[in-house]
Design a protein around this motif. Sequence first.
Motif, PDB file in Angstrom:
ATOM      1  N   SER A   1      52.004  54.216 -19.827  1.00  0.00           N
ATOM      2  CA  SER A   1      51.330  53.418 -20.843  1.00  0.00           C
ATOM      3  C   SER A   1      50.305  52.470 -20.254  1.00  0.00           C
ATOM      4  N   ALA A   2      49.986  52.620 -18.990  1.00  0.00           N
ATOM      5  CA  ALA A   2      49.070  51.701 -18.343  1.00  0.00           C
ATOM      6  C   ALA A   2      47.682  51.789 -18.935  1.00  0.00           C
ATOM      7  N   ALA A   3      46.919  50.711 -18.743  1.00  0.00           N
ATOM      8  CA  ALA A   3      45.524  50.727 -19.140  1.00  0.00           C
ATOM      9  C   ALA A   3      44.802  51.841 -18.397  1.00  0.00           C
ATOM     10  N   THR A   4      43.690  52.265 -18.943  1.00  0.00           N
ATOM     11  CA  THR A   4      42.931  53.349 -18.327  1.00  0.00           C
ATOM     12  C   THR A   4      42.201  52.833 -17.094  1.00  0.00           C
ATOM     13  N   VAL A   5      42.522  53.412 -15.952  1.00  0.00           N
ATOM     14  CA  VAL A   5      41.879  53.062 -14.692  1.00  0.00           C
ATOM     15  C   VAL A   5      40.966  54.217 -14.303  1.00  0.00           C
ATOM     16  N   THR A   6      39.691  53.950 -14.170  1.00  0.00           N
ATOM     17  CA  THR A   6      38.701  54.998 -13.936  1.00  0.00           C
ATOM     18  C   THR A   6      38.046  54.821 -12.578  1.00  0.00           C
TER      19      THR A   6
ATOM     20  N   TRP B   1      38.084  55.202   0.787  1.00  0.00           N
ATOM     21  CA  TRP B   1      37.980  54.171  -0.240  1.00  0.00           C
ATOM     22  C   TRP B   1      37.277  54.685  -1.493  1.00  0.00           C
ATOM     23  N   ALA B   2      37.472  53.941  -2.574  1.00  0.00           N
ATOM     24  CA  ALA B   2      36.781  54.213  -3.831  1.00  0.00           C
ATOM     25  C   ALA B   2      36.824  52.955  -4.690  1.00  0.00           C
ATOM     26  N   ARG B   3      35.864  52.846  -5.610  1.00  0.00           N
ATOM     27  CA  ARG B   3      35.827  51.730  -6.557  1.00  0.00           C
ATOM     28  C   ARG B   3      36.401  52.173  -7.891  1.00  0.00           C
ATOM     29  N   TYR B   4      36.984  51.213  -8.623  1.00  0.00           N
ATOM     30  CA  TYR B   4      37.632  51.500  -9.903  1.00  0.00           C
ATOM     31  C   TYR B   4      37.258  50.454 -10.947  1.00  0.00           C
ATOM     32  N   GLU B   5      37.323  50.870 -12.194  1.00  0.00           N
ATOM     33  CA  GLU B   5      37.190  49.979 -13.343  1.00  0.00           C
ATOM     34  C   GLU B   5      38.409  50.169 -14.239  1.00  0.00           C
ATOM     35  N   THR B   6      38.786  49.125 -14.967  1.00  0.00           N
ATOM     36  CA  THR B   6      39.927  49.189 -15.872  1.00  0.00           C
ATOM     37  C   THR B   6      39.480  48.884 -17.287  1.00  0.00           C
ATOM     38  N   SER B   7      39.992  49.682 -18.234  1.00  0.00           N
ATOM     39  CA  SER B   7      39.708  49.437 -19.651  1.00  0.00           C
ATOM     40  C   SER B   7      40.987  49.624 -20.442  1.00  0.00           C
ATOM     41  N   GLY B   8      40.994  49.184 -21.695  1.00  0.00           N
ATOM     42  CA  GLY B   8      42.172  49.333 -22.545  1.00  0.00           C
ATOM     43  C   GLY B   8      43.068  48.129 -22.422  1.00  0.00           C
ATOM     44  N   ASP B   9      44.392  48.336 -22.555  1.00  0.00           N
ATOM     45  CA  ASP B   9      45.365  47.249 -22.559  1.00  0.00           C
ATOM     46  C   ASP B   9      45.663  46.814 -21.139  1.00  0.00           C
ATOM     47  N   ALA B  10      44.927  45.833 -20.670  1.00  0.00           N
ATOM     48  CA  ALA B  10      45.078  45.389 -19.290  1.00  0.00           C
ATOM     49  C   ALA B  10      46.467  44.857 -19.002  1.00  0.00           C
TER      50      ALA B  10
END
Length: 232
Positions: free
Chosen positions: A140-145, A122-131
């Motif tokens: 072209s997806a939003a940035t998933v980090t 498992w891992a945790r993620y955050e999303t930024s940019g054009d959701a």
Amino acid sequence: MLLLALDTATPAVTAALHDGTDVVAAHSQVDARRHGELLLPAVDRVLAEAGARLSDVTAVVAGVGPGPYTGLRVGLMTAETFGLALGVPVHGLCTLDGLAHESGLTGPFVVATDARRKEVYWARYETSGDAGNAGNTDGSAATVTRIGEPAVDRPAEIAAEVAGLPAVGAGALLYPDTFTDARGPEHVSAAALASLAAHRLAAGEELLPPRPLYLRRPDAQVPKNYKVVTPK
């Protein structure tokens, strides 16, 4: 550019082709015991669907896991063999990152795959940019980090860390008491890996080397007290 993507880190045997703009062919089949039998036919199928030959491939990307020892090695060794035979670069991508890219989720969320032994990768993620673009396979997806490194744990041990967060993947679906907002996709697709790799390469990012991310020792072990037989 013609990027061939492969992944065998989960029960899905999956292959895809990306032409630098979009995914042009993809195939997945779920069978945890037949990675070695199904991968090359999947590659043949996506090449035929795209009207391409293996010699047209300019780069290969493989999911590096985390995943079970035997299945994971099938995809990575196949990718390395293609790279060597074609003289093209071979890149690695975290399989969990591919699932995160494909999920379409926004904000904080979790990816969890089945690690067997009543554990999850498992891992945790955050999303930024054009959701609104999250989950697209055209780059072209939003940035998933990813937040931190992937881990392997028993679900009960991480319940407090994932409480209330949306979660995708087979591991999340297996343990609803821990992952209370579990959903698909269940397994990674090579289409998602291909689009993520193409997006990162176009941005000048360096991808991982094609080396397996096991996180623990393989199930098969050499017996500790086996009998040594010597010739008389």
